[in-house]
Scaffold this motif. Structure first.
Motif, short mmCIF file in Angstrom:
data_model
loop_
_atom_site.label_atom_id
_atom_site.label_comp_id
_atom_site.label_asym_id
_atom_site.label_seq_id
_atom_site.Cartn_x
_atom_site.Cartn_y
_atom_site.Cartn_z
N VAL A 170 32.53 22.07 40.25
CA VAL A 170 32.80 21.32 39.02
C VAL A 170 31.64 21.49 38.04
CG1 VAL A 170 33.08 19.01 38.05
CG2 VAL A 170 34.33 19.65 40.12
N ARG A 171 30.42 21.42 38.57
CA ARG A 171 29.24 21.60 37.70
C ARG A 171 29.21 23.00 37.11
NH1 ARG A 171 26.49 19.49 42.49
NH2 ARG A 171 26.37 17.22 42.35
N ASP A 172 29.51 23.98 37.94
CA ASP A 172 29.50 25.37 37.49
C ASP A 172 30.61 26.12 38.20
OD1 ASP A 172 29.06 27.97 36.72
OD2 ASP A 172 27.07 28.15 37.63
N PRO A 173 31.73 26.37 37.52
CA PRO A 173 32.86 27.05 38.17
C PRO A 173 32.48 28.39 38.79
CG PRO A 173 33.54 26.14 36.06
CD PRO A 173 32.05 25.97 36.13
N ASN A 174 31.42 29.03 38.29
CA ASN A 174 31.03 30.34 38.80
C ASN A 174 30.57 30.31 40.25
OD1 ASN A 174 31.07 32.30 36.35
ND2 ASN A 174 30.09 30.45 35.57
N VAL A 175 30.30 29.12 40.78
CA VAL A 175 29.90 29.01 42.18
C VAL A 175 30.99 29.57 43.09
CG1 VAL A 175 29.39 27.38 44.04
CG2 VAL A 175 28.35 27.07 41.79
N THR A 176 32.24 29.26 42.78
CA THR A 176 33.35 29.73 43.61
C THR A 176 34.39 30.53 42.82
OG1 THR A 176 34.42 27.57 43.28
CG2 THR A 176 33.16 27.89 45.32
N PHE A 177 34.23 30.60 41.50
CA PHE A 177 35.13 31.38 40.65
C PHE A 177 34.26 32.08 39.61
CE2 PHE A 177 38.37 32.13 37.39
CZ PHE A 177 39.44 32.56 38.15
N PRO A 178 33.60 33.19 39.99
CA PRO A 178 32.54 33.78 39.16
C PRO A 178 33.05 34.54 37.93
CG PRO A 178 32.87 35.09 41.13
CD PRO A 178 33.72 33.86 41.30
N ILE A 179 33.73 33.84 37.07
CA ILE A 179 34.35 34.45 35.91
C ILE A 179 33.31 34.91 34.89
CG2 ILE A 179 34.70 32.21 34.77
CD1 ILE A 179 37.39 33.30 33.73
N ASP A 180 32.27 34.10 34.67
CA ASP A 180 31.22 34.49 33.72
C ASP A 180 30.42 35.68 34.23
OD1 ASP A 180 31.84 32.61 31.78
OD2 ASP A 180 30.53 31.08 32.66
N ARG A 181 30.20 35.73 35.55
CA ARG A 181 29.43 36.84 36.10
C ARG A 181 30.19 38.16 35.91
NH1 ARG A 181 27.07 32.64 36.43
NH2 ARG A 181 26.78 33.39 34.30
N LEU A 182 31.50 38.13 36.06
CA LEU A 182 32.29 39.34 35.84
C LEU A 182 32.25 39.75 34.37
CD1 LEU A 182 35.43 38.84 38.12
CD2 LEU A 182 33.58 40.49 38.41
N ARG A 183 32.29 38.78 33.48
CA ARG A 183 32.20 39.10 32.05
C ARG A 183 30.86 39.75 31.73
NH1 ARG A 183 34.39 33.14 30.68
NH2 ARG A 183 36.64 33.55 30.69
N GLU A 184 29.81 39.26 32.36
CA GLU A 184 28.49 39.83 32.12
C GLU A 184 28.43 41.27 32.62
OE1 GLU A 184 26.02 37.10 34.17
OE2 GLU A 184 26.25 35.50 32.68
N VAL A 185 29.03 41.52 33.77
CA VAL A 185 29.07 42.89 34.31
C VAL A 185 29.82 43.81 33.35
CG1 VAL A 185 29.96 44.34 36.16
CG2 VAL A 185 28.85 42.18 36.71
N GLN A 186 30.93 43.33 32.82
CA GLN A 186 31.68 44.15 31.87
C GLN A 186 30.88 44.39 30.60
OE1 GLN A 186 35.02 42.36 29.90
NE2 GLN A 186 36.09 44.32 29.63
N ALA A 187 30.19 43.36 30.12
CA ALA A 187 29.41 43.50 28.89
C ALA A 187 28.30 44.53 29.05
CB ALA A 187 28.82 42.15 28.49
N ARG A 188 27.78 44.69 30.27
CA ARG A 188 26.73 45.67 30.54
C ARG A 188 27.30 47.06 30.80
NH1 ARG A 188 24.71 41.59 34.12
NH2 ARG A 188 25.36 42.89 35.89
N GLY A 189 28.62 47.18 30.79
CA GLY A 189 29.24 48.47 31.06
C GLY A 189 29.42 48.75 32.53
N GLY A 190 29.29 47.73 33.36
CA GLY A 190 29.42 47.94 34.80
C GLY A 190 30.84 48.19 35.26
N VAL A 191 31.82 47.71 34.48
CA VAL A 191 33.24 47.98 34.75
C VAL A 191 33.91 48.32 33.43
CG1 VAL A 191 33.27 46.42 36.73
CG2 VAL A 191 33.98 45.58 34.50
N ARG A 192 35.03 49.05 33.52
CA ARG A 192 35.71 49.45 32.28
C ARG A 192 36.34 48.24 31.60
NH1 ARG A 192 40.85 51.24 30.68
NH2 ARG A 192 41.67 51.07 32.81
N ARG A 193 37.09 47.47 32.38
CA ARG A 193 37.69 46.27 31.82
C ARG A 193 38.02 45.30 32.93
NH1 ARG A 193 43.15 45.12 31.80
NH2 ARG A 193 44.51 46.65 32.84
N LEU A 194 38.24 44.06 32.54
CA LEU A 194 38.70 43.04 33.47
C LEU A 194 40.21 42.91 33.35
CD1 LEU A 194 36.01 40.25 32.88
CD2 LEU A 194 35.99 42.08 34.59
N ALA A 195 40.85 42.65 34.47
CA ALA A 195 42.29 42.40 34.44
C ALA A 195 42.57 41.24 33.50
CB ALA A 195 42.79 42.08 35.84
#
Length: 234
Positions: A170-195
Motif C-alpha cells: 500500500v505504501r509503495d505498490p512497486n514492492v509487489t507490483f514493480p510498475i515504476d521500475r519497469l517504466r524506468e527500465v524502458q526509459a533507459r532503453g533496457g526494453v523496446r516497449r512495455l505491454a
C-alpha cells in the motif's frame, strides 16, 4: 479456552498468529515451526533488539526475521512434494535481445485499478480485513485476473490479498507490483516497449480452479504480443 487465557500453551500462542486471535501475516510462519524454533528465534530477536538500542541499526532484526521465515516455510527434508509442484517446466529460449523485446508482467499480489474491483464472491468493496477473515473461502474460489493498463499511475492502484501483509504494498505498490521500475527500465532503453496491459491476481486461491482458468488467461496474454513476461510471485 480462549487464546488469551492464562493457561494458554506456547504452541497455541504461536499458532494464533496464523489466522488466529493474534493474526499477523508477517509471522504466520510460526505455525510451521516447533516451539523450540520459535523460542530460539524470539530470544535471538530480543538480543538483537537490545543491540539496536545502542547502535540504531535495525538491519540485523530484519535479517533475523527473513531467515526465520525461510526456515518456517521450508518443508521437512522427508516431506512429500507439495500437491501442486513440478520438477521441471518448458524452457523457451529468448529469440531476441531484451532491449528489442516487449515486456509484460503477471503478479500474484492481488493488485487492481481503482474503480475496476474484480469483486471476489460478487461483492463490491471487499476490504483487506474481509479477505484475511475469509481466506479459506478464497482458497476454494475461482481466481479473478485483473487487467491493469501499463500507464496506470501508482496512485490509482489498489491491492487486496488475504495471504500476506499488504501494508508495504500500500505504501509503495512497486514492492509487489514493480510498475515504476519497469517504466524506468524502458526509459533507459533496457526494453523496446512495455505491454499495454499488465496482469495480477491474488495467489491465495484454489489451485485446481486456477489450472482450469489458465488456458483463457494465456489466450488473453498472447493478445499482448509479449516477448518476455516478468512473473512476480508473492
Amino acid at each position: 479456552m480462549g487464546d488469551h487465557e492464562q493457561n494458554e500453551s506456547f504452541e497455541a500462542f504461536r499458532k494464533s498468529l496464523s489466522y488466529g486471535s493474534r493474526n499477523d501475516l508477517n509471522f504466520k510462519f510460526f505455525k510451521g515451526m516447533s516451539d523450540e524454533q520459535v523460542a530460539s528465534f524470539l530470544q535471538d530477536l530480543l538480543h538483537k533488539l537490545g543491540d539496536a538500542y545502542d547502535t540504531g541499526d535495525v538491519l540485523p532484526l530484519i535479517e533475523a526475521a527473513y531467515e526465520a521465515q525461510a526456515e518456517g516455510y521450508s518443508p521437512e527434508p522427508d516431506a512429500p512434494p507439495p500437491r501442486n509442484s513440478f520438477e521441471e517446466g518448458p524452457f523457451t529460449p529468448l529469440e531476441k535481445a531484451i532491449a528489442n523485446s516487449t515486456v509484460g508482467m503477471l503478479t500474484t499480489s492481488g493488485h487492481f485499478v481503482a474503480g475496476d474491483d474484480p469483486m471476489p464472491f460478487g461483492e463490491a468493496s471487499l476490504t483487506q480485513e474481509d479477505a484475511v477473515n475469509r481466506i479459506n473461502e478464497f482458497l476454494r474460489e475461482i481466481p479473478l485476473l485483473s487487467e491493469i493498463p501499463s500507464d496506470t499511475p501508482t496512485s490509482d492502484l489498489r491491492v487486496r490479498h488475504g495471504g500476506y501483509d499488504i501494508r508495504s504494498a500500500v505504501r509503495d505498490p512497486n514492492v509487489t507490483f514493480p510498475i515504476d521500475r519497469l517504466r524506468e527500465v524502458q526509459a533507459r532503453g533496457g526494453v523496446r516497449r512495455l505491454a499495454s496491459t499488465f496482469f495480477s491476481f491474488p495467489g491465495a486461491t484454489s489451485q485446481g480452479r486456477l489450472r482450469s482458468e489458465l488456458p483463457g488467461w494465456v489466450e488473453r496474454i498472447h493478445e499482448e504480443e509479449i516477448d518476455v513476461m516478468l512473473l512476480v510471485p508473492v
